[in-house]
Design a protein around this motif. Structure first.
Motif, PDB file in Angstrom:
ATOM      1  N   SER A 151      50.433 204.881 -11.439  1.00 43.67           N
ATOM      2  CA  SER A 151      50.596 206.224 -11.784  1.00 43.67           C
ATOM      3  C   SER A 151      51.840 206.305 -13.022  1.00 43.67           C
ATOM      4  O   SER A 151      52.027 207.290 -13.843  1.00 43.67           O
ATOM      5  CB  SER A 151      51.070 207.210 -10.887  1.00 43.67           C
ATOM      6  OG  SER A 151      51.969 206.833  -9.925  1.00 43.67           O
ATOM      7  N   TYR A 152      52.603 205.051 -12.606  1.00 44.51           N
ATOM      8  CA  TYR A 152      53.835 204.813 -13.664  1.00 44.51           C
ATOM      9  C   TYR A 152      53.172 204.544 -14.948  1.00 44.51           C
ATOM     10  O   TYR A 152      53.522 205.241 -16.042  1.00 44.51           O
ATOM     11  CB  TYR A 152      54.612 203.754 -13.470  1.00 44.51           C
ATOM     12  CG  TYR A 152      55.814 203.254 -14.223  1.00 44.51           C
ATOM     13  CD1 TYR A 152      57.012 203.855 -14.224  1.00 44.51           C
ATOM     14  CD2 TYR A 152      55.487 202.344 -15.257  1.00 44.51           C
ATOM     15  CE1 TYR A 152      57.929 203.806 -14.977  1.00 44.51           C
ATOM     16  CE2 TYR A 152      56.499 202.120 -16.213  1.00 44.51           C
ATOM     17  CZ  TYR A 152      57.539 202.735 -16.150  1.00 44.51           C
ATOM     18  OH  TYR A 152      58.771 202.580 -16.753  1.00 44.51           O
ATOM     19  N   SER A 153      52.351 203.696 -15.051  1.00 42.64           N
ATOM     20  CA  SER A 153      51.476 203.477 -16.512  1.00 42.64           C
ATOM     21  C   SER A 153      50.779 204.560 -16.997  1.00 42.64           C
ATOM     22  O   SER A 153      50.761 204.916 -18.404  1.00 42.64           O
ATOM     23  CB  SER A 153      50.690 202.369 -16.246  1.00 42.64           C
ATOM     24  OG  SER A 153      49.303 202.558 -16.053  1.00 42.64           O
TER      25      SER A 153
ATOM     26  N   SER B 121      51.827 207.496 -16.490  1.00 43.79           N
ATOM     27  CA  SER B 121      52.776 208.503 -17.080  1.00 43.79           C
ATOM     28  C   SER B 121      53.308 207.883 -18.349  1.00 43.79           C
ATOM     29  O   SER B 121      53.545 208.919 -19.272  1.00 43.79           O
ATOM     30  CB  SER B 121      53.879 208.605 -16.049  1.00 43.79           C
ATOM     31  OG  SER B 121      55.336 208.448 -16.245  1.00 43.79           O
ATOM     32  N   HIS B 122      53.457 206.670 -18.605  1.00 47.61           N
ATOM     33  CA  HIS B 122      54.180 206.225 -19.854  1.00 47.61           C
ATOM     34  C   HIS B 122      53.102 206.081 -20.693  1.00 47.61           C
ATOM     35  O   HIS B 122      53.071 206.528 -21.954  1.00 47.61           O
ATOM     36  CB  HIS B 122      54.822 205.033 -19.489  1.00 47.61           C
ATOM     37  CG  HIS B 122      55.517 204.367 -20.419  1.00 47.61           C
ATOM     38  ND1 HIS B 122      55.384 203.529 -21.682  1.00 47.61           N
ATOM     39  CD2 HIS B 122      57.020 204.532 -20.506  1.00 47.61           C
ATOM     40  CE1 HIS B 122      56.374 203.486 -22.282  1.00 47.61           C
ATOM     41  NE2 HIS B 122      57.431 204.114 -21.587  1.00 47.61           N
ATOM     42  N   ASP B 123      51.841 205.354 -20.568  1.00 52.63           N
ATOM     43  CA  ASP B 123      51.007 204.982 -21.565  1.00 52.63           C
ATOM     44  C   ASP B 123      50.046 205.999 -21.946  1.00 52.63           C
ATOM     45  O   ASP B 123      49.840 205.920 -23.169  1.00 52.63           O
ATOM     46  CB  ASP B 123      50.328 203.745 -21.284  1.00 52.63           C
ATOM     47  CG  ASP B 123      51.394 202.486 -20.886  1.00 52.63           C
ATOM     48  OD1 ASP B 123      52.398 202.562 -21.166  1.00 52.63           O
ATOM     49  OD2 ASP B 123      50.979 201.459 -20.618  1.00 52.63           O
TER      50      ASP B 123
ATOM     51  N   ARG C   2      50.758 209.184 -22.145  1.00 53.39           N
ATOM     52  CA  ARG C   2      51.495 210.218 -22.942  1.00 53.39           C
ATOM     53  C   ARG C   2      51.589 209.845 -24.242  1.00 53.39           C
ATOM     54  O   ARG C   2      51.755 210.741 -25.224  1.00 53.39           O
ATOM     55  CB  ARG C   2      52.363 210.678 -22.156  1.00 53.39           C
ATOM     56  CG  ARG C   2      52.361 211.672 -21.065  1.00 53.39           C
ATOM     57  CD  ARG C   2      53.555 211.694 -19.923  1.00 53.39           C
ATOM     58  NE  ARG C   2      54.683 211.810 -20.639  1.00 53.39           N
ATOM     59  CZ  ARG C   2      55.431 212.884 -20.592  1.00 53.39           C
ATOM     60  NH1 ARG C   2      54.669 214.108 -20.106  1.00 53.39           N
ATOM     61  NH2 ARG C   2      56.277 213.149 -21.347  1.00 53.39           N
ATOM     62  N   SER C   3      51.896 208.700 -24.445  1.00 54.28           N
ATOM     63  CA  SER C   3      52.340 208.222 -26.032  1.00 54.28           C
ATOM     64  C   SER C   3      51.414 208.585 -27.104  1.00 54.28           C
ATOM     65  O   SER C   3      51.584 209.079 -27.838  1.00 54.28           O
ATOM     66  CB  SER C   3      52.560 206.722 -25.720  1.00 54.28           C
ATOM     67  OG  SER C   3      53.676 206.401 -25.031  1.00 54.28           O
TER      68      SER C   3
END
Lengths: 151, 666
Positions: free
Chosen positions: B445-447, B449-451, B453-454
């Motif tokens: 979920s971290y990735s 959230s980060h990747d 959305r970019s």
């Protein structure tokens, strides 16, 4: 005349660089932006090493720091800055896509000055950058040793 | 001091019911003995003949005898099991010693022909008293009986290495003296209650001795000789059935024989034959009945043993087949059970180490993997100390398991049927893989959230830049396409955020406290104030109770439901939104949010609370379809339920149930 101070933008994604510069340009803050493409380069710049050996004296007024980067990530840069007597006073603003609370907590533990989650909507991003830029690069009185220039 | 140990040397444990009954009897006997002594003393004080000698031609119970019964009865009362207070102990010993003293002094008087002046100490008795050799002096057999009874009381809890209690043999002597005298009175045979020409034993003295002796024996029902009598084994049954018969029947038959002879029904020879034949009949019949009873006891015992063996086999099968590790230890920390799963999960077998060394011996650490688990806090250590532990998490690492494992451990104390702590049990499983899975999910979920959305930010950003370039000369169609692309990117971003929030909601720790729903609702309405915008809303807020729950999560529940109500009443003027409670099961509160909005078709009610399920088109009512999924997940985590009722065009009501806050506690 307003004083404009140097901004160090640390960001690995060139699209993000372009958008950030574009947003800064909308508020006429783009002129004095130095871009580092990863954490290692950022630290080189700050410590005047490597390709930055010849750069002019003085610390930036603010560092805009991405978290997820190759080689040395944002959190590591922040940690090293806070351990370095020369650099520990420089304001650091985290600019990131991550909304995970773990990151947020860790960054504040390390003494970050502000934490901004990049909004998906470009207009929102522009206004966020404006707020950050105006506050840290114009309104805030930087620590001694920063570069001042009139414009 | 009396020993408080309950070790029993009999093969079988004493029957608990018999033990409690004989304790009650002993208490009763001690009271009656002391009271009868007291009553006779009153008789002496007020010169009431019937109290002193029962019948006028019988000998009196002497004042010293009566006083000794008061002392002995009181001493036995103080020595009742479970009632041996240290404070009363010296006092009861002193009473018993007094009894011994009076008994032995009186004996010396007889032996050496002295008069120590103790006989008339309390009350004077006339020289012409019946059956009395020296006025006021108790009979020699009475004095001897007091000697043994007093001694028995003094050493009531003395036990030899082989488990014999001398006190019980001593008191058998005074019991026999009393019983003998009783039989003497019944048969009218003087030598049984009076020795030579000396003073005789009074009738009620004989009864009191019999009772005192029985009371002393009954006071320690699970020790020595008496343990045989109270045991739940075959021997116990036999003793209980045969002994009373052996004591009473010969006495009764002897009485009958004497009575018949005296009445002249038959002579001596026939009398002897009568006793011999009738005892043969009575004892044979009774013996057969007893044998039958013993057989029944033996069968029952065998059945119980079979059952126990079966239970043991069942338990063994369970322990060797389940995946959970099971370890049982006694209160000293000696391992009694260490099942195969325990060996597999821990990677080690049962070691002979003291509880204080467990943490080091097995490599237990706190979940931080560094701090050694304090041995005294380990679930098993707490369980054998009488504590309970639920789902304790710990880390285990030793030479046999260098990578380490996470264990989830639950512990419980083990007690026997009388509630005495016997040890403890822990049940545990290896949760390393679950932990790993959770970590991976977090990384995922971290990735996301980060990747994820970019790229969306980039799409929107560059569309914006493109629009700026085109602005003056772009036709309206191009503008619309660009707006649509940008809108889609924005929506995708919202979906990702909501999905992450939803997955976080399932993992987040719950902080349970008392929550006041009224103030929570006020907060939600303040936050949603801007959403009302041009809407005219009529609020009907009913009584809302306090509930148990996580305030932040419950705020999200109310916020989602109220936001929905506002959204789907947008076309109503005025919108009516009602929040209140409805009766539910005891201990639960049912809260509802009702609106007069567009409602939904009940046919699709089952889909309402699913992730990304929507019953309206995006153009009609915007939304991601995750709000109600969040509501359901939160309410489920609180142990409640969610449901909804509606009909098309006639508004909708959403219900959720929660545990009611307990009175007083937080």
């Amino acid at each position: 005349m307003e004083e404009l101070k140097r901004i160090l933008l640390v960001e690995d994604d060139e699209k993000d660089i372009e958008l950030t510069l574009e947003a800064l340009a909308e508020h006429k803050l783009a002129n004095e932006v130095v871009v580092a493409r990863d954490g290692a380069e950022a630290l080189d710049y700050l410590r005047r090493r490597g390709i930055f050996t010849m750069r002019a004296n003085g610390n930036p007024a603010v560092v805009l720091l991405d978290l997820k980067m190759p080689k040395v990530d944002g959190l590591q840069v922040l940690k090293e800055m806070r351990f370095d007597a020369q650099l520990k006073a420089i304001p650091v603003v985290i600019l990131t896509s991550s909304r995970e609370s773990g990151d947020l907590e860790e960054c504040y533990q390390q003494g970050v000055n502000a934490y901004v989650v990049k909004p998906v909507k470009f207009q929102d991003f522009v206004s966020a950058i404006k707020e950050v830029g105006i506050f840290w690069a114009i309104l805030n009185e930087p620590p001694p040793g920063s570069v001042r220039r009139s414009r | 001091m009396p020993s408080s140990s309950t070790t029993v040397r009999s093969d079988f444990l004493s029957d608990p019911l018999l033990v409690s009954r004989s304790a009650a009897f002993s208490k009763f006997a001690s009271f009656v003995v002391a009271a009868s002594g007291g009553v006779v003393l009153l008789g002496w004080a007020f010169d009431i003949e019937v109290l002193k000698s029962v019948l006028p031609m019988w000998v009196t119970m002497k004042a010293n005898t009566a006083a000794c019964f008061v002392l002995a009865g009181f001493s036995l009362w103080c020595k009742q099991q479970g009632q041996t207070y240290p404070k009363s102990y010296p006092f009861s010993q002193a009473c018993a010693a007094m009894v011994v003293l009076v008994g032995s002094l009186t004996w010396m008087e007889y032996l050496f022909g002295w008069n120590l002046g103790i006989d008339q100490l309390l009350f004077r008795e006339g020289g012409e008293a019946i059956g009395t050799s020296s006025p006021g002096r108790m009979a020699p057999n009475t004095a001897l009986a007091f000697l043994t009874a007093g001694a028995a009381l003094l050493m009531l809890d003395v036990e030899t290495k082989r488990g014999t209690r001398p006190a019980q043999f001593l008191t058998l002597a005074d019991g026999s003296i009393g019983w003998l005298a009783l039989v003497g009175y019944a048969y009218g045979v003087r030598p049984l209650y009076g020795v030579a020409s000396f003073t005789q034993m009074a009738f009620h003295t004989a009864i009191a001795f019999t009772l005192l002796s029985a009371g002393i024996l009954a006071s320690r029902p699970s020790h020595g000789l008496v343990a045989v009598f109270t045991s739940s084994g075959a021997g116990g049954v036999m003793a209980r059935r045969m002994l009373p018969v052996g004591i009473l029947v010969p006495a009764a038959l002897g009485y009958l024989r004497l009575w018949g002879e005296r009445m002249g029904f038959y002579g001596t020879e026939l009398g002897v034959a009568f006793v011999a034949i009738s005892s043969t009949i009575v004892f044979s019949a009774w013996m057969m009945a007893t044998a039958q009873a013993l057989n029944a006891v033996a069968e029952e015992r065998q059945r119980v043993q079979e059952e126990k063996a079966q239970q043991a086999r069942t338990l063994e099968a369970i322990l060797s087949s389940i995946g959970e590790g099971v370890v049982v230890a006694d209160t000293n920390g000696k391992f009694l059970v260490w099942n195969p799963a325990a060996e597999k999960i821990v990677g080690l077998g049962a070691k002979d180490v003291s509880p204080g060394e467990w943490s080091r011996a097995y490599g237990f650490f706190l979940p931080d993997q560094k701090t050694p688990y304090p041995s005294e806090d380990l679930p098993l250590a707490r369980a054998i100390g009488g504590g309970s532990v639920d789902n304790d998490e710990q880390f285990l690492r030793h030479a046999g398991a260098p990578e380490g494992r996470y264990l989830n451990v639950t512990g419980r104390p083990l007690r026997d049927s009388s509630g005495i702590l016997q040890g403890g049990v822990v049940v545990f499983r290896d949760v390393t893989q679950q932990k790993q899975a959770q970590k991976e999910l977090e990384a995922f979920s971290y990735s996301v959230s980060h990747d994820l959305r970019s790229p969306l930010r980039h799409i929107d950003g560059f569309i914006e830049l493109l629009q700026k370039r085109l602005a003056p000369n772009a036709d309206s169609q191009v503008q619309r396409y660009l707006a649509t692309i940008s809108g889609s990117a924005k929506r995708m971003g919202d979906l990702i955020d909501e999905l992450l929030a939803f997955s976080r909601m399932g993992r987040a720790e719950m902080r349970e406290t008392r929550v006041d729903l009224i103030s929570l609702l006020d907060q939600v309405r303040r936050e949603l104030g801007p959403d009302e915008k041009g809407q005219k809303v009529e609020w009907k807020i009913g009584e809302l109770p306090e509930v148990e729950g996580d305030p932040a999560m419950l705020c999200l529940v109310l916020s989602n439901l109220v936001r929905n109500a506002l959204k789907f009443t947008r076309t109503r003027n005025p919108a009516v939104i009602e929040v209140g409670t409805r009766g539910g099961r005891p201990g639960r509160t049912v809260i509802f949010v009702r609106d007069n909005g567009v409602g939904f078709d009940m046919q699709y009610a089952g889909k309402l609370f699913g992730v990304f399920q929507r019953l309206h088109r995006q153009e009609e009512f915007e939304g991601t379809g995750i709000g109600l999924a969040n509501v359901r997940r939160i309410v489920h985590r609180h142990g409640g339920e969610t449901w909804a009722e509606s009909s098309m065009g006639a508004g909708a009501t959403f219900y959720f149930s929660l545990p009611t806050a307990k009175q007083g506690g937080a």
